[in-house]
Design an enzyme around this catalytic site. Structure first.
Site, mmCIF file in Angstrom:
data_model
loop_
_atom_site.group_PDB
_atom_site.id
_atom_site.type_symbol
_atom_site.label_atom_id
_atom_site.label_comp_id
_atom_site.label_asym_id
_atom_site.label_seq_id
_atom_site.Cartn_x
_atom_site.Cartn_y
_atom_site.Cartn_z
ATOM 1 N N SER A 131 20.825 19.321 45.756
ATOM 2 C CA SER A 131 19.742 18.382 46.070
ATOM 3 C C SER A 131 19.250 17.489 44.984
ATOM 4 C CB SER A 131 18.963 19.307 46.424
ATOM 5 O OG SER A 131 17.389 18.741 46.544
ATOM 6 N N GLU A 133 16.538 17.400 43.828
ATOM 7 C CA GLU A 133 15.448 18.057 43.192
ATOM 8 C C GLU A 133 15.983 18.603 42.030
ATOM 9 O OE1 GLU A 133 11.993 18.546 43.594
ATOM 10 O OE2 GLU A 133 11.831 17.199 45.391
ATOM 11 N N TYR A 154 12.951 26.122 43.725
ATOM 12 C CA TYR A 154 13.841 25.548 44.765
ATOM 13 C C TYR A 154 14.955 24.552 44.022
ATOM 14 C CZ TYR A 154 16.036 22.318 48.325
ATOM 15 O OH TYR A 154 17.014 21.648 48.849
#
Length: 344
Positions: A131, A133, A154
């Site tokens: 990801s 992120e 996360y």
């Protein structure tokens, strides 16, 4: 002989689009689903055929990324040619509320999958859903060489999974790749994710069923693409000769405020008349700006995003408006079958 694929997270946005893509390409598709007291397969119901009937290439299996022994048993029985690990607790804001659960599914779940592949003794190609992120506070543009600086449980769990995947590739010679996907959305996006939250509200306000939408940080910048295009990029990563990691992105960034404005304008509305601030939607640590550099994927995979944020917002608003008119029944606003056929 049909190629077999196993998808964790098959009932999610990406899993459902990937299942469609692989079925159209002639695969036998196996999906991992969690046992629940209610059905949670709405995104793939149109693909499902009663197992008592013949001719179905879609097979669903109960299992969970927290149950390593079950994963070994499934992999040994299915013996897939390709494994797509898409399952996770994937909501960034929720990861602050459930950090342990996020680490167990999003982080340790990947190790369990990789170890299950190894213990089952099968030859397979493994895709890990990494990801954007993971980049967190690192300034854009971000590519495959950009250092990670996650800003959420996360993101931290995804960094762990990224390095676990590379470790199994380097330690055991496994064909294992990380697809570092920037934000990718669709009418099938979960209703609590910011883009879908916006487009559902726009449709409801336009229909007179809602008046206000409460939002958090409007200044965050994101690189938003169209999910069906991104799952094709996943597939392409497993078709090349050598395993490598790739960024998939549009290479453009828009703010949450931009997405609001585009979505409300498409419905003939002004977002300022309907949007209110609520601090409960702020993250403890924000990711200010994400924008990917997909040049490696374009050069080596021939992959390039064609749907950008303005068109994406319109697709999603139209789909949510159509869903309201059909009494809440989920619909895509595009002829997905034709789109997939054209991209096959």
């Amino acid at each position: 002989m049909k190629k077999r694929a196993l998808i964790t997270g098959i009932t999610g946005q990406d899993g459902s689009y990937l299942a469609e893509l692989l079925l159209r390409k002639g695969y036998e598709v196996h999906g991992l689903i969690r046992r629940a007291s209610t059905f949670n397969t709405a995104r793939i119901d149109h693909l499902y055929v009663d197992p008592h009937e013949t001719g179905s290439d879609l097979h669903l299996h109960y299992g969970d990324l927290t149950d390593g022994s079950r994963l070994v048993t499934l992999l040994a029985g299915i013996r897939p040619h390709e494994v797509y690990n898409l399952g996770a607790q994937s909501h960034v804001r929720v990861s602050f509320d459930e950090p342990e659960h996020t680490g167990d599914t999003t982080g340790m779940g990947t190790i369990r999958m990789l170890e299950a592949v190894r213990l089952a003794g099968i030859e397979t190609r493994f895709y890990q859903a990494s990801s954007s992120e993971m980049f967190g506070a690192t300034p854009p543009p971000q590519n495959e060489e950009t250092p990670f600086h996650p800003r959420s449980p996360y993101g931290a769990a995804k960094v762990y999974s990224y390095w676990a995947t590379r470790n199994y590739r380097e330690s055991y010679g496994m064909f294992a790749v990380n697809g570092i996907l920037f934000n990718h959305e669709s009418p099938r996006r979960g209703e609590t994710f910011v883009t879908r939250k916006i487009t559902r509200a726009v449709a409801a306000i336009q229909a007179g069923k809602q008046e206000l939408l409460y939002m958090g940080n409007l200044d965050a910048l994101r690189d938003w693409g169209y999910a069906p295009e991104y799952v094709e990029g996943m597939w392409r990563m497993l078709q090349v000769d050598e395993p490598e990691d790739y960024v998939l992105a549009t290479g453009e960034k828009y703010s949450v405020k931009d997405f609001l404005e585009i979505s409300f304008e498409h419905a003939g509305l002004k977002w300022e008349d309907h949007v209110r601030f609520d601090e409960r939607y702020l993250r403890p640590a924000e990711v200010d700006s994400l924008m990917g550099d997909p040049s490696k994927a374009q050069a080596k995979l021939g992959w390039k995003a064609t749907v950008h944020t303005p068109e994406l917002a319109r697709i999603m608003v139209e789909a949510d408006a159509a869903a309201l008119k059909s009494n809440g029944r989920w619909v895509d606003s595009v002829d997905l079958g034709s789109w997939l056929a054209a991209s096959a």
